[in-house]
Write an enzyme that holds these catalytic residues in place. Sequence first.
Site, PDB file in Angstrom:
ATOM      1  N   TYR A 106      50.339  49.116  30.071  1.00  0.00           N
ATOM      2  CA  TYR A 106      49.462  48.910  31.223  1.00  0.00           C
ATOM      3  C   TYR A 106      49.517  47.447  31.657  1.00  0.00           C
ATOM      4  O   TYR A 106      49.245  46.546  30.879  1.00  0.00           O
ATOM      5  CB  TYR A 106      48.031  49.333  30.872  1.00  0.00           C
ATOM      6  CG  TYR A 106      47.079  49.157  32.013  1.00  0.00           C
ATOM      7  CD1 TYR A 106      47.134  49.991  33.136  1.00  0.00           C
ATOM      8  CD2 TYR A 106      46.135  48.153  32.007  1.00  0.00           C
ATOM      9  CE1 TYR A 106      46.274  49.823  34.192  1.00  0.00           C
ATOM     10  CE2 TYR A 106      45.265  47.984  33.060  1.00  0.00           C
ATOM     11  CZ  TYR A 106      45.343  48.826  34.154  1.00  0.00           C
ATOM     12  OH  TYR A 106      44.479  48.639  35.193  1.00  0.00           O
ATOM     13  N   LYS A 204      39.808  57.118  33.917  1.00  0.00           N
ATOM     14  CA  LYS A 204      40.903  58.018  34.247  1.00  0.00           C
ATOM     15  C   LYS A 204      40.528  59.466  33.901  1.00  0.00           C
ATOM     16  O   LYS A 204      39.609  59.986  34.462  1.00  0.00           O
ATOM     17  CB  LYS A 204      42.173  57.543  33.529  1.00  0.00           C
ATOM     18  CG  LYS A 204      42.418  56.027  33.674  1.00  0.00           C
ATOM     19  CD  LYS A 204      42.680  55.580  35.108  1.00  0.00           C
ATOM     20  CE  LYS A 204      42.653  54.065  35.286  1.00  0.00           C
ATOM     21  NZ  LYS A 204      43.548  53.322  34.410  1.00  0.00           N
TER      22      LYS A 204
HETATM   23  C1  LIG Z   1      43.554  52.043  33.872  1.00  0.00           C
HETATM   24  C2  LIG Z   1      44.120  51.787  32.553  1.00  0.00           C
HETATM   25  C3  LIG Z   1      43.606  50.752  31.755  1.00  0.00           C
HETATM   26  C4  LIG Z   1      42.498  49.835  32.220  1.00  0.00           C
HETATM   27  O1  LIG Z   1      41.291  50.538  32.387  1.00  0.00           O
HETATM   28  P1  LIG Z   1      40.162  50.163  33.464  1.00  0.00           P
HETATM   29  O2  LIG Z   1      39.137  51.213  33.255  1.00  0.00           O
HETATM   30  O3  LIG Z   1      40.798  50.187  34.817  1.00  0.00           O
HETATM   31  O4  LIG Z   1      39.682  48.791  33.109  1.00  0.00           O
HETATM   32  C5  LIG Z   1      44.170  50.581  30.503  1.00  0.00           C
HETATM   33  N1  LIG Z   1      45.187  51.362  30.046  1.00  0.00           N
HETATM   34  C6  LIG Z   1      45.687  52.355  30.797  1.00  0.00           C
HETATM   35  C7  LIG Z   1      46.793  53.199  30.247  1.00  0.00           C
HETATM   36  C8  LIG Z   1      45.183  52.601  32.071  1.00  0.00           C
HETATM   37  O5  LIG Z   1      45.701  53.580  32.819  1.00  0.00           O
END
Ligand SMILES: *Cc1c(COP(=O)(O)O)cnc(C)c1O
Length: 385
Positions: A106, A204
Site C-alpha cells: 500500500y 474497505k
Molecule cells: C486503504 C488501505 C490502507 C490504508 O487504510 P485507510 O483506512 O485508508 O487509512 C492500508 N492498506 C491497504 C491494503 C489499503 O487498501
Amino acid sequence: MTDENKPLRRETLVAQALGWMDPAHRSLIPGIFPGTTYEREGDGSYPTGRVYTRDHNPTYDQPEQLLMALEGGRDALLFSSGMSAALAVVQALRPGDHMVAPKVMYWSFRNWLLTVAQEWGLEITFVPNGDLAALEAAVIPGKTKLLWLETPANPTWVVDDIAGWARVAKAAGAHLAVDNTVATPLLTNPLKLGADIVMHSATKYLNGHSDVLAGALITAAEDDFWARVKVNRNAGGAILGPFEAWLLLRGLRTLHLRVQRASENAMAVARHFDGKKGIRLVLYPGLDSHAGHEIAARQMSGGFGGMLSLCIEGGAEAAMSVAARLKVIKRATSLGGVESLVEHRASIEGAGTPCPEDLLRLSIGIENVSDLIADIEQALEGRNI
Ligand SMILES: *Cc1c(COP(=O)(O)O)cnc(C)c1O
C-alpha cells in the site's frame, strides 16, 4: 447462546454481530454512546473501568470482539483509519530497531516508512515480494524487531507465503504483522498461519459501503509489544467516533455476502479478459497463470478476493483512455465497496512507483458481472492505440 461444544460458524457470527443483545432494552441492534466521560465513585474508583472516551467508549466493544472472533485473536483495537492502525504498530518500535517490508505494498504506508519512519531512526529494508530467501537475507539477528507483510499486495496482487514469513520472524525473535485488508478475515486468517498481528483498513471490505474511515488491529498474544501498541492508541487518540464504529458494525454484518460475490465477480472478470485482445496481462491471484497462485490457493479459502488489475496494451495513454471510457465502473480511489472502482495507479503513486504504467486497478463490486464485463469491453474497443 453459544454452545461451547459447537462454535458457531463465521457467517452466523458476522450476520448476528456475535448475537449480542442490549441488556437494558433487548434491542438486537446496539445503541450509540456519544458520551466522552464516565462517572467516578465517591471512593475515586471507576466501577465500569471506563474513564474517558479516548479509548474507552462502549460502542467499540462489539466490532472489536467480532473482529477478534473472525481473525482468531486474543485482543482487537479499532483505529480512526487503516493508516493510524499501521502507524501504531510501527511506532511501538524503538529508534535503532530494524524492520523489513515488501517493495510492493500500500503506497501511502510505504511512503511514510520511507520518509517519517526512517527520519525518526528506524532502519527499514524493503525486499522483493514473493522471495523468502531475500527476506531471510534481510533479517538482522537481534536487531530486526518487525516484519511487515501485505498479501495479496497492492496493486499487482503478488502473493506471499504468510507461514514462511512467520517462520523467519520466529527465528529472528521479531513480530510479524500482516495487512489483511484485501483478503479479509473470511478468505485468510494470518494469525492461524503464525502471524502476530493482523491489520485492516476497515474503510474497505469490513465496512464495505465507502462511507466510514476506520482501521483495526488484532493480536495473537497480549505481550509487551501489544501493550506498546495499546499505549499508542490511548495516548495518540487515533480512534474513530462512536457513530462511525456503529456504522462499521452495520456494514460488517453483510461481510460474507459481499466478499463472496465480489470474489465470484472478480474471478469471472479475470477469466473473461485473460488473453483477450487489448489486454497485455491480467493480474489476479485466482488465475492459474498468476505468480503465487499456488500459495494463494493454499492460504486463501473461499475465494481470491475482489481486487484485480488489467495491464492494457499500448501503455499508460491507452490505459488512461480505457479508464476514461468506463461508464458503470467509477473512476475513484479506494476499494472494497459494493460498487466497482477503477484507478490508474501509476499516476496516483507518482515517481518511484513499482506499479506498471499500463496497469488499471479494479475493485470489483457486487453488481451484475455481465454489466461490468460489457462496460470494460466497450471501453477497450475505443482505447487510444
Ligand atoms: C486503504 C488501505 C490502507 C490504508 O487504510 P485507510 O483506512 O485508508 O487509512 C492500508 N492498506 C491497504 C491494503 C489499503 O487498501
